[in-house]
Design an enzyme around this catalytic site. Sequence first.
Site, PDB file in Angstrom:
ATOM      1  CG  HIS A 444      -1.940   1.038   1.291  1.00 17.86           C
ATOM      2  ND1 HIS A 444      -1.906   2.056   2.214  1.00 17.86           N
ATOM      3  CD2 HIS A 444      -3.046   1.257   0.526  1.00 17.86           C
ATOM      4  CE1 HIS A 444      -2.950   2.856   2.030  1.00 17.86           C
ATOM      5  NE2 HIS A 444      -3.657   2.391   1.016  1.00 17.86           N
ATOM      6  NE  ARG A 570     -12.016   9.734   4.834  1.00 12.18           N
ATOM      7  CZ  ARG A 570     -11.177   8.984   4.135  1.00 12.18           C
ATOM      8  NH1 ARG A 570     -10.139   9.532   3.553  1.00 12.18           N
ATOM      9  NH2 ARG A 570     -11.370   7.686   4.022  1.00 12.18           N
TER      10      ARG A 570
END
Length: 722
Positions: A444, A570
């Site tokens: 990732h 978030r």
Amino acid sequence: MDRELLNYTQNRELSWLRFDQRVLEEARDKSVPLLERMKFVAIFTSNLDEFFMIRVGSLYDMVQTDDRHKDSRSGMTPQEQLDAIYAAVAPLYKERDKTYAGIKKELSPYGVCGLDFKELEADEKKYVKKCFKEQILPVLSPQIVDSSHPFPHLMNKDIYVTANLKHINSRKNKDDKEKEQILGIVPVPTYVSDILMLPGHDIRYIRMEKVIMEYLYLVFDQYEVSDPNYICVTRNADVSPDDEALEVTDDFRKLMQSTLHKRRRMAVVRLETAEKLTSEMQEYFCKKFKITPEQIFRTKMPMKLDYMFSIAGNLPESMKKALVYEPFSPQKSAHVQDGNMLKQVKKNDILLFYPYESMDPFLKLIKDAAADPNVMTIKITIYRLAKKARLVEYLCAAAENGKEVTVLIELRARFDEQNNIDWSERLEEAGCRVIYGFDGYKVHSKICLITYRNRNDIQYITQVGTGNYNEKTAAMYTDLSLMTADPRIGQDAAEFFKNMSIGNLQGSYQYLIVSPVSLKSRILQMMDEEIAKGSEGRIIMKMNSVTDVDFIKKVSEASCAGVRVDLIVRGICCILPGVPGFTENVRVMSVVGRYLEHPRIFSFGTGKEQKIYIGSADMMTRNTEKRVEVACPVLDGQIRRQINHDLKIMLSDNVKARIMQKDGTYMKRTGGIKAVDSQAVFMEEAQHGSREEDQRGRGLLAFFLSLRHRKNKSHQGQEKSQ
């Protein structure tokens, strides 16, 4: 199970639903233009779809295999989590329906009208019927379900129009076959538009499923039609390729293609219906799909809203100002000049802040490297790419120019698998060396290394980012991209790519911190350094999600030691702030606005001793232990000041920021000398090139007040913060 931990943690799935609820709140914000509000409804819907496919799908699997397992952050079993999810989602459906209906009503005076059939004018009805007969009916594939025709497989997230059917003119004592229940099913074709636009100057349209439902009597012309409806199933999409690595296949691309095929046929985890089901139909569908009534959700709004993005993108100029955000294009960075990017990065480190600043300088860096005779190799990790990617063109050009190009591409980027398969084939055809991730570990990281010869020396240019090399999302997501010629970072990056090439996940690095080997341990170590300072310690971390239990415990330890901890998260956040005796010095805030917040920034300490890292990892166990992630120290003084400036603006947001309460709910911030919308401030700064040394040297108050006197005050996002 750690019982003490349960005092200040919450379930990750319920935390995620609260994030999606914050997205829905944006759809209700009157300061947001109407079509942008409708887009937020669409984003909420898309998010919820993916949540059911992945998270609910995963829990569904756990119920079948390990139903006694308890979540360490909430003490709930998989079934208890599912029950809690279904209970939490039901009111969200009602809130979404109400929000959609309100926005739809407000759009009507502007001539943007999504219509039911009964709302059409007479000439519009004639037009729709003509279109149906000539363009839609010929391509439909209706089916009946009775004793001779089995129930078909319904594809994930496709819409199907259904109705009960009865043979016309069936005589009283006719064959029993004609007395049985018959179900008619019509798939809404995926290769035709979701909506049928009506003639005229206004934007009037009717959805395709409503058109088909109106004319079912023409589709099933030998039957009497009753109880028309349309439905949509959501299937478990949590196929883990790691679990299938033992299958007999040598080609990883074939494995991924097999995974995609399986995903289309997995268990149903949700059924959505437009009309209320009769008790008989509810029982029928529960039996067919092997679901419970709690998994059936009725919705009064469209099951797909993707067409809203197309409508918003094709508005006439006269309507745009009232209905959509004022256009904003990523700006040229004040730190980038025209000319060769290799030379500029060799001279100074450069930090780009997407989408406020353009991704073009990084792309030009790769383009320049592809043509530079001194460049020997380009190496890069890729997780997600756009459908059209200049990056791939430049990498291919580099290979064709004789450079050694190595691309580590992750085929298991969920829902982008096929796109990545296609790009891997294109890269190989051009002569690039394509390698893939590891069994059990997704790659990732976002890192790129350019190696070049400078006379007799080998030197490096390294790029490390917080987001994907995706030119489309770089204009929609906020991210950081650091380009540096620092040899210390370059040497670590070279070691990283060598380790990736030989399958070594346990490499040692001097400056980069890399999971699964060192990222979490190094972050916990830096937190310990702040804990040792007591009330003088300072931790600021910006991420997408927080679930890692070791990290959560360390945050609590820091709070108990008096360290002030700010977490800008978030989405999912399993730590609860403000809990006496555990997290009293922790503040958690979330910003949901025009752009998707995506950077990962880790800051420890203050002043000269401050350590700042940017990278690809959230503090989730999957990132810290089951993925290859890279975080890079920010060593350049000017860029460190730049990041500190950005963090101050984010922490000052009192327009789009929500503050988590100790029960896990969120409240908007209130108060402050001036309304501060952090995203609007960054847009303003990028437009005026104001992220300069002298600007950062000023106090925040003076800077915000100075915005009042700027002439260009037309930007919609800035207007929202007034």
